[in-house]
Write a protein that holds these residues in place. Structure first.
Motif, PDB file in Angstrom:
ATOM      1  N   UNK A 299       0.837  -1.183   0.000  1.00 49.55           N
ATOM      2  CA  UNK A 299       0.000   0.000   0.000  1.00 49.55           C
ATOM      3  C   UNK A 299       0.877   1.239   0.000  1.00 49.55           C
ATOM      4  N   UNK A 300       0.698   2.096  -1.011  1.00 48.13           N
ATOM      5  CA  UNK A 300       1.405   3.373  -1.084  1.00 48.13           C
ATOM      6  C   UNK A 300       0.391   4.464  -0.739  1.00 48.13           C
ATOM      7  N   UNK A 301       0.431   4.904   0.505  1.00 51.77           N
ATOM      8  CA  UNK A 301      -0.584   5.848   0.987  1.00 51.77           C
ATOM      9  C   UNK A 301      -0.458   7.201   0.319  1.00 51.77           C
ATOM     10  N   UNK A 302       0.769   7.609   0.005  1.00 53.33           N
ATOM     11  CA  UNK A 302       0.971   8.942  -0.591  1.00 53.33           C
ATOM     12  C   UNK A 302       0.296   9.068  -1.955  1.00 53.33           C
ATOM     13  N   UNK A 303       0.369   8.019  -2.739  1.00 57.01           N
ATOM     14  CA  UNK A 303      -0.226   8.069  -4.077  1.00 57.01           C
ATOM     15  C   UNK A 303      -1.564   7.345  -4.154  1.00 57.01           C
ATOM     16  N   UNK A 304      -2.023   6.778  -3.033  1.00 59.68           N
ATOM     17  CA  UNK A 304      -3.249   5.982  -2.978  1.00 59.68           C
ATOM     18  C   UNK A 304      -3.228   4.888  -4.036  1.00 59.68           C
ATOM     19  N   UNK A 305      -2.127   4.121  -4.007  1.00 57.06           N
ATOM     20  CA  UNK A 305      -1.966   2.993  -4.933  1.00 57.06           C
ATOM     21  C   UNK A 305      -1.872   1.694  -4.123  1.00 57.06           C
ATOM     22  N   UNK A 306      -2.668   0.736  -4.515  1.00 56.90           N
ATOM     23  CA  UNK A 306      -2.745  -0.544  -3.829  1.00 56.90           C
ATOM     24  C   UNK A 306      -2.252  -1.618  -4.800  1.00 56.90           C
ATOM     25  N   UNK A 307      -1.090  -2.204  -4.523  1.00 55.97           N
ATOM     26  CA  UNK A 307      -0.485  -3.209  -5.388  1.00 55.97           C
ATOM     27  C   UNK A 307      -0.821  -4.602  -4.865  1.00 55.97           C
ATOM     28  N   UNK A 308      -1.261  -5.497  -5.760  1.00 53.25           N
ATOM     29  CA  UNK A 308      -1.629  -6.857  -5.371  1.00 53.25           C
ATOM     30  C   UNK A 308      -0.924  -7.847  -6.296  1.00 53.25           C
ATOM     31  N   UNK A 309      -0.358  -8.894  -5.709  1.00 56.49           N
ATOM     32  CA  UNK A 309       0.269  -9.951  -6.503  1.00 56.49           C
ATOM     33  C   UNK A 309      -0.826 -10.806  -7.138  1.00 56.49           C
ATOM     34  N   UNK A 310      -0.916 -10.739  -8.442  1.00 50.43           N
ATOM     35  CA  UNK A 310      -1.998 -11.399  -9.178  1.00 50.43           C
ATOM     36  C   UNK A 310      -1.417 -12.000 -10.447  1.00 50.43           C
ATOM     37  N   UNK A 311      -1.556 -13.303 -10.619  1.00 51.78           N
ATOM     38  CA  UNK A 311      -0.953 -13.954 -11.786  1.00 51.78           C
ATOM     39  C   UNK A 311      -1.917 -14.908 -12.463  1.00 51.78           C
TER      40      UNK A 311
END
Length: 391
Positions: free
Chosen positions: A303-315
């Motif tokens: 979770x990158x709170x500054x940019x409001x980006x939520x990264x999820x490992x998805x394959x």
């Protein structure tokens, strides 16, 4: 990215997932799914050429619908596409070097994207499996009926001369990848939480490829009861896929979930909704390469709170350990890698792949070993994040 040249060494006269170069000389063509790295050479001229030569391309009904829409094929060219579906074999005859050859073909569901399949090719000499892009849960290997046979009332894996294998993540840097179900739970929770906080809140799904995240759209829409606003260039193709049609929208104001932009466009706001201020946008990024050498057994998101980006490992491709389990379960005579790492020469990588096979070959008398033997290959991966349920 597929590096497979399209030709099956053991079965001359057919081409799979490549339609240019030496493949021009083939008599029969097969398409596993409609992702661009598997469609090189597919264009109007290709369909006109096989029409003039009375040849055919075989694929699933979903892939056929996408091809018709993508290339705006007329009725004559549509007739060059023959569909293969389910798990029932078909027999194809074709002319190669002035001989009539017969080939039994069975499609294998690939679990990669809508309409994706692998191909089981069988003739008098060889039994070949071309996986296409795929992701199987190792628990499900024994359930794939076309890849098994009955010997003395025992269901055992078939013996393959060669498996042409999706080796996208056959790399120690991607030993474990979470199931798509686990990744989807994370995405559903964060999306639901965000849009319920404020009626102005919007979610952007950052999906760089035009085709690929369809399973994500379907499951997210079903879970939250929200249609996904998708890119204009894929909307018409998606509407002809029944499982997708009710999950998508071409109206930017109809949905709070948007997958309508390219990878970098979000940084300048939403081009489809200029009225949405940046502070109301949450960006969700399903990805795999970002997780290279990371311990996703403990946490599958960042979770990158500054940019409001939520990264999820998805394959949508199998992990290294899933592929190793697959290899050891079927134990073919040979393996052919369909994706080669950029830092390795093909023959070097092919040799490495076959070393795995040779180090763990299972003879025919051991084919009935329970699949649990191979679960030791897969790390036990409890998800200890704050958002996840245990599997």
């Amino acid at each position: 990215m597929s590096s497979f040249p399209g030709l099956i060494d053991e079965i001359p006269g057919i081409s799979v997932d490549r339609f240019n170069g030496d493949n021009f000389n083939s008599a029969v063509f097969f398409l596993s799914h409609c992702h661009t790295d598997h469609m090189q050479g597919l264009d109007l001229q290709f369909f006109q050429r096989i029409h003039d030569k009375h040849q055919y391309l075989y694929c699933t009904p979903i892939s056929k619908a996408i091809l018709i829409n993508m290339f705006k094929l007329n009725d004559n060219l549509v007739n060059t596409i023959r569909t293969i579906d389910g798990c029932s074999p078909i027999i194809i005859n074709y002319n190669q070097d002035s001989k009539i050859l017969y080939l039994t073909v069975t499609c294998i569901p690939a679990g990669h994207c809508p309409g994706s399949i692998g191909f089981l090719f069988e003739n008098e000499q060889y039994r070949i499996l071309y996986t296409g892009d795929f992701r199987f849960d190792i628990d499900d290997l024994s359930k794939i009926k076309p890849l098994h046979t009955n010997v003395q009332d025992k269901i055992i894996p078939k013996k393959f001369d060669t498996i042409y294998l999706d080796t996208t993540f056959f790399n120690s840097e991607f030993r474990y990848l979470p199931s798509r179900q686990k990744a989807l739970r994370e995405i559903c929770k964060i999306v639901d939480n965000w849009i319920s906080q404020n009626e102005k809140n919007i979610v952007v799904l950052e999906c760089s490829a035009n085709y690929g995240p369809e399973h994500l759209f379907i499951e997210l829409s079903k879970a939250l009861g929200i249609r996904i606003h998708v890119k204009d260039k894929v909307f018409n193709s998606y509407t002809i896929i029944p499982e997708l049609a009710n999950c998508i929208s071409d109206n930017p104001r109809e949905s709070k979930i948007h997958a309508c932009m390219g990878k970098l466009n979000f940084r300048s706001g939403m081009y489809c909704r200029s009225d949405v201020e940046p502070e109301f946008i949450l960006t969700v990024v399903p990805s795999t390469l970002r997780w290279r050498n990371k311990n996703v057994s403990k946490c599958i998101f960042e979770w990158d709170e500054n940019s409001r980006r939520f990264y999820v490992c998805y394959s949508c491709h199998s992990s290294h350990d899933e592929l190793e389990a697959f290899i050891k379960y079927f134990s073919p005579d040979k393996l052919y890698p369909c994706v080669c790492p950029n830092n390795l020469k093909f023959e070097e990588f092919k040799s490495q792949l076959n070393q795995v096979l040779n180090s763990s070959t299972i003879n025919a008398s051991n084919y009935d070993l329970n699949l649990s033997r191979y679960k030791s290959l897969i790390e036990v991966n409890p998800d200890v994040s704050n958002f996840s349920d245990d599997d």
